[in-house]
Design an enzyme around this catalytic site. Sequence first.
Site, PDB file in Angstrom:
ATOM      1  N   THR A 135      68.865  54.234  46.169  1.00 27.16           N
ATOM      2  CA  THR A 135      67.427  53.996  45.957  1.00 27.16           C
ATOM      3  C   THR A 135      66.937  54.630  44.655  1.00 27.16           C
ATOM      4  OG1 THR A 135      67.045  55.894  47.402  1.00 27.16           O
ATOM      5  CG2 THR A 135      66.793  53.737  48.382  1.00 27.16           C
ATOM      6  N   THR A 136      67.396  55.855  44.385  1.00 27.91           N
ATOM      7  CA  THR A 136      66.967  56.536  43.157  1.00 27.91           C
ATOM      8  C   THR A 136      67.452  55.773  41.929  1.00 27.91           C
ATOM      9  OG1 THR A 136      67.129  58.611  44.359  1.00 27.91           O
ATOM     10  CG2 THR A 136      66.931  58.760  41.979  1.00 27.91           C
TER      11      THR A 136
ATOM     12  N   ASP B 125      66.137  62.282  48.909  1.00 26.91           N
ATOM     13  CA  ASP B 125      66.385  60.861  49.171  1.00 26.91           C
ATOM     14  C   ASP B 125      65.245  60.042  48.561  1.00 26.91           C
ATOM     15  OD1 ASP B 125      67.898  58.770  50.839  1.00 26.91           O
ATOM     16  OD2 ASP B 125      65.836  58.501  51.507  1.00 26.91           O
TER      17      ASP B 125
ATOM     18  N   ASP C  54      72.599  57.143  55.688  1.00 25.05           N
ATOM     19  CA  ASP C  54      73.149  56.687  54.397  1.00 25.05           C
ATOM     20  C   ASP C  54      74.638  56.398  54.519  1.00 25.05           C
ATOM     21  OD1 ASP C  54      70.711  56.903  53.219  1.00 25.05           O
ATOM     22  OD2 ASP C  54      71.171  58.626  51.946  1.00 25.05           O
TER      23      ASP C  54
END
Length: 545
Positions: A99-100, A66, A395
């Site tokens: 997010t990545t 994550d 998530d």
Amino acid sequence: MPNGQAGSTPIFILSEGTRRQRGRDAHESNIMAARVIGDAVRSTLGPKGMDKMLVDSLGDVVITNDGATILDEMDVEHPAAKMIAEVAETQEEEVGDGTTTAVVLAAELLEKAEELLDQGIHPTVIASGFSMAAVKAQEFLEEMSREISIEDEEMLKQVAKTAMTGKKVEANIPVLADLAVKAVKQVAEKVDGGYSVDLDNIDTEKQEGGGVDDSILVDGVILSKERVHSGMPKRVEDARIALLNSPIEIKETETDSEIRVSSPDELQKFLDQEEGEIKEMVEKIVEVGANVVICQKGIDDLAQHFLAKKGLFAIRRAKKSDMERLAHATGGKIVTNIDDLSPEDMGKAGLVEERKISGEEMTFVEECENPKAVSILVRGGTEHIVDEAERSMDDAVSVIAKSIESGKIVTGGGATEIELAMKVSNYADSIGGKEALAVRSFADAVESIARFLAENAGLDPIDTVVELRSKHEEGNSQYGLDVYSGEVKDMFKEGVIEPLPVKTQAVSSGSEAAVMILRIDDVIAAKGEEFGGGGEGPEGMPGGM
């Protein structure tokens, strides 16, 4: 002063020991720091992404892929790197997923900017081009989106599955996705023209033991608390709950005071009066019809005894957030003065029960009628599994909530990125000047997301991107990469879908961070502060990374 002496007197503006980087050096140092952050999370992108093991200074281990968790746990020191890490934080807070993607996009934009800087294009021109492209990209994403309804449970489950795919709990996704959809639907509230979801009303509790499939949804609240007295009932059906933000004990005087007693009788009278006051409080609680008391403050030992004698179930020192959730779930009101307690303030639940879960006592307030707050108990065989299951659940809940609130979804698997890159590239052809080069670089940066997706799946990134492009040029805008089979497929039919805000927020925060870093041409660090360049680490990386 004669001209010959003009340069002989040095003028000190900055204090001794201050380090400074200007112009190209500052850009190179900042871009390098951003790229290292991008490289750190890039390999975690997509379902086939790898995990990172993070060990903190105390030796605690976190294993995750994550992006937000990785950057949160990393000890980042370089100021520009911190700005990129903030992108992940913003993305996590706003939409809970992607997010990545956001971090990799910011890092890629800066890498493309470096190529443009090498060609002699001014940073302001590049920043302007990136900002133009980001605005246009938002419009294109809006056009590319499809509508989704809160009633479409199957589609919402697919959104949750897409968010959780690639995490350690992959085998248990159907169970977790089902729980997440039910939880969000239960707390969603109708507002003008749509729905609003307050994620604070969904509590995720975790407990080791059992398997991930043993996770459950409770129509109410789970408290990591036990009843205060062993003489109290463990199970109360048809519960009427008093929610108190007031201690059930004798109030201490606010000023220092002393009480003088001259005989044992006087002392006894004083103690009897205290006992009488506590008894009165308990009587008042019983009088309004409560059979469960949940108190945010303390409950005196004597009060515990009286409550137990009356057959009430009581909990003390409940968290403020739990109290608010209990009010939403049971329809009760939090009362700050016991004297003001009335039957209308009572919350209702079908069952309040203390249960032992893997050796831990927990209280379940469940079977609430139309609760506006629910709890999910996540289980797992080991600490690392249960932690990752909790992150996956968070998530899933976030993306379902965003899908319901926005009412829009887009396809995943790199399909949206390829289509967006093509549209932004076409837009670059329609504008003149050097900004067009920056807009085209923006398109390349967006496209690189699909490239990394293929790379992490062990596929040839160039061949994959070429095949994807050709499909999209033929008008197949939903086609993306199935990382499991290595084939290019219709992602909508495959059920790989994401909420529109995940993409719009990633484009927005990623481009804003890149533009901000690009506009910095001077880094002045006070004495003792370190920044990149100057060889603190490999390739000029700051030592604190």
